[in-house]
Scaffold this motif. Structure first.
Motif: not given
Length: 510
Positions: A235-253, A271-277
């Motif tokens: 969760y933490s790694c994917a959340s950081d990637g979601l915020t920074s635009g790292d393409a790896e976050w979907p696989g982690l989630f 909720p994290a995805v909704k917030s990013a959108v």
């Protein structure tokens, strides 16, 4: 005098005593019947055996050496018994005492065997402890390297720990394996404790595979030790990637939602995805709308691929993906405006066309169409893109556009007002040779009696930029342009025609 003392009477007890004394391996039977050379042979044989056997080795004494030594002792016992049958003992005076001494001295080889077995067991323990230390050193050295390089050493160390516990269950080394396994887990998963969650993910995934090779009963609570830590790291790694635009976050989630669908961490994904959108939608109105649109397009595709069904968030994620897609479609207008202002007319045209296609009822659709026309004009006449067009229409100046070309054409114009229309090709018209257009008397649309396809529009006073584009073969023709400065009190005629020669394309005349 006789050369030797006469033989003693046969005495079976004495013979047995000499044989037993020789079985001790010290050659005492030969010593008591005065056979020093044979006594020395027994001593040498025993010394050689000791040299071979000591120090004690886990593999023990070679079987050949034991067999030869046993054969020698047996031969010495039999031969000693034969010699002692008729040879008087130097000492002790009584045969019964010699027999007792022989039986007692049998404890020497027996005790030696016992002591040797103990020494051999200790050597085995030390060997196993050395193996344990070797595995410990592997783990320690691997901890200094990235996990992808350290993994082979971790696997070798784990295999050594498991072999010690399985194959040598009663050893001191095996008794220390549980503590070593705990240290192994904490060492491999050290990145988690350092809050380096992305580095911790592959290490913790590996630890979850350990129960496939090490018995779960031996692991105990360690079998589930990585689970919560891995969920947190994913969760933490994917959340950081979601915020920074790292393409790896979907696989982690995705891993989190499928591996730990009922976990506390999985509940935070939507909720994290909704917030990013939501953040990206707001950024469309910011300084970099095109970046926000690109971000929303990526989010829409990535969220669609998230496996939320097992975690019960599939529908919520689908709504988030739809919101991101709609945000990208609507944001294309702001992106196109920004591109137009930056004089990137090619990109602005694409953005506005996408917006018009995807937003049939949007309030900005009409203006987006105007901006698309102006961008297309500005591709040929960059000066036409000095200002953003409005939705204004009409004017007081009459401008008639005629088509003296055999091709259907599109007429685009921008200035105080922006618009476009098409004219059918002139059936009785033909292309002009490029050289003829240089003649002083060249006058397109000038043949009397010819019915040229035409259209009259009303434009305001000011500079209007025209572009004529053939619709018949866009790959071999080039558009032409005309800049008309319209003044009150005049009626204007615009003529489109096609030339061939140095190049083919549409030409204009006023």
């Amino acid at each position: 005098m006789p050369s030797a003392p006469p033989p003693a009477p046969a005495d079976g007890g004495r013979a047995a005593a000499v044989g037993l004394l020789n079985l001790s391996g010290l050659g005492l039977g030969y010593a008591l019947v005065r056979r020093p050379l044979l006594t020395l042979v027994c001593w040498v044989a025993t010394a050689v055996l000791l040299l071979v056997a000591l120090p004690a080795d886990p593999d023990g004494v070679p079987s050949l050496a034991l067999a030869l030594y046993a054969a020698l002792l047996l031969a010495a016992a039999v031969h000693g018994a034969a010699v002692g049958l008729r040879t008087r003992l130097r000492w002790p005076p009584r045969t019964l005492v010699a027999l007792a001494l022989g039986v007692l001295l049998l404890a020497v080889p027996a005790g030696g065997a016992v002591l040797y077995d103990g020494a051999r067991d200790e050597a085995t323990e030390q060997m196993l402890l050395d193996r344990l230390d070797g595995a410990d050193h592997l783990v320690e050295a691997a901890s200094e390297q990235p996990f992808d390089k350290a993994e082979p050493d971790y696997r070798r160390a784990l295999k050594a720990y498991d072999a010690l516990a399985t194959d040598h269950a009663g050893s001191r080394a095996a008794a220390r394996v549980p503590d070593r396994l705990h240290d192994f887990y904490t060492t491999v998963g050290a990145s988690y404790e350092r809050r380096r969650y992305c580095d911790a993910v592959p290490a913790l995934k590996y630890l979850r595979t350990v129960p496939r090779t090490v018995d779960r009963e031996r692991l105990g609570s360690l079998a589930h030790w990585p689970d919560d830590r891995l969920a947190t790291s994913l969760y933490s790694c994917a959340s950081d990637g979601l915020t920074s635009g790292d393409a790896e976050w979907p696989g982690l989630f995705g891993d989190l939602l499928t591996t730990f669908p009922q976990s506390e961490q999985a509940a935070k994904v939507e909720p994290a995805v909704k917030s990013a959108v939501g953040k990206a939608v707001k950024e469309v109105d910011g300084d970099e709308p095109c970046t926000a649109v690109s971000r929303l397009e990526g989010l829409s595709a990535q969220i669609t691929d998230l496996p939320g069904e097992k975690a019960g968030v599939g529908q919520a994620l689908a709504k988030d993906a739809d919101r991101a897609g709609r945000g990208a479609d609507e944001g294309a207008y702001d992106c196109g405006v920004d591109q137009y202002k930056d004089k990137d007319f090619d990109a602005a045209l694409d953005s506005m066309n996408d917006f018009v296609k995807n937003n049939k009822h949007h309030k900005n659709r009409a203006r987006a169409q105007k901006i698309a026309i102006a961008a297309e004009v500005a591709q040929t006449v960059p000066a036409a893109g000095k200002r953003l067009p409005t939705t204004a229409s009409g004017g007081s100046i009459s401008v008639t556009v005629k088509n003296d070309s055999p091709d259907d054409i599109t007429v685009l114009y921008t200035g105080p007002v922006t618009g476009s229309f098409t004219l059918k090709g002139c059936g009785s018209c033909s292309e002009y040779d490029w050289g003829s257009t240089l003649s002083p008397g060249f006058e397109p649309c000038g043949k009397s009696g010819r019915d040229y396809p035409q259209r009259t529009i009303s434009l305001p006073v000011g500079t209007t930029y025209f572009v004529h584009k053939s619709r018949s073969d866009a790959t071999t023709t080039t558009p032409s342009s005309d800049t008309a400065k319209l003044r009150p009190g005049y009626v204007y005629t615009e003529c489109a025609y096609t030339t061939r020669g140095l190049g083919t394309g549409t030409g204009t005349g006023a």
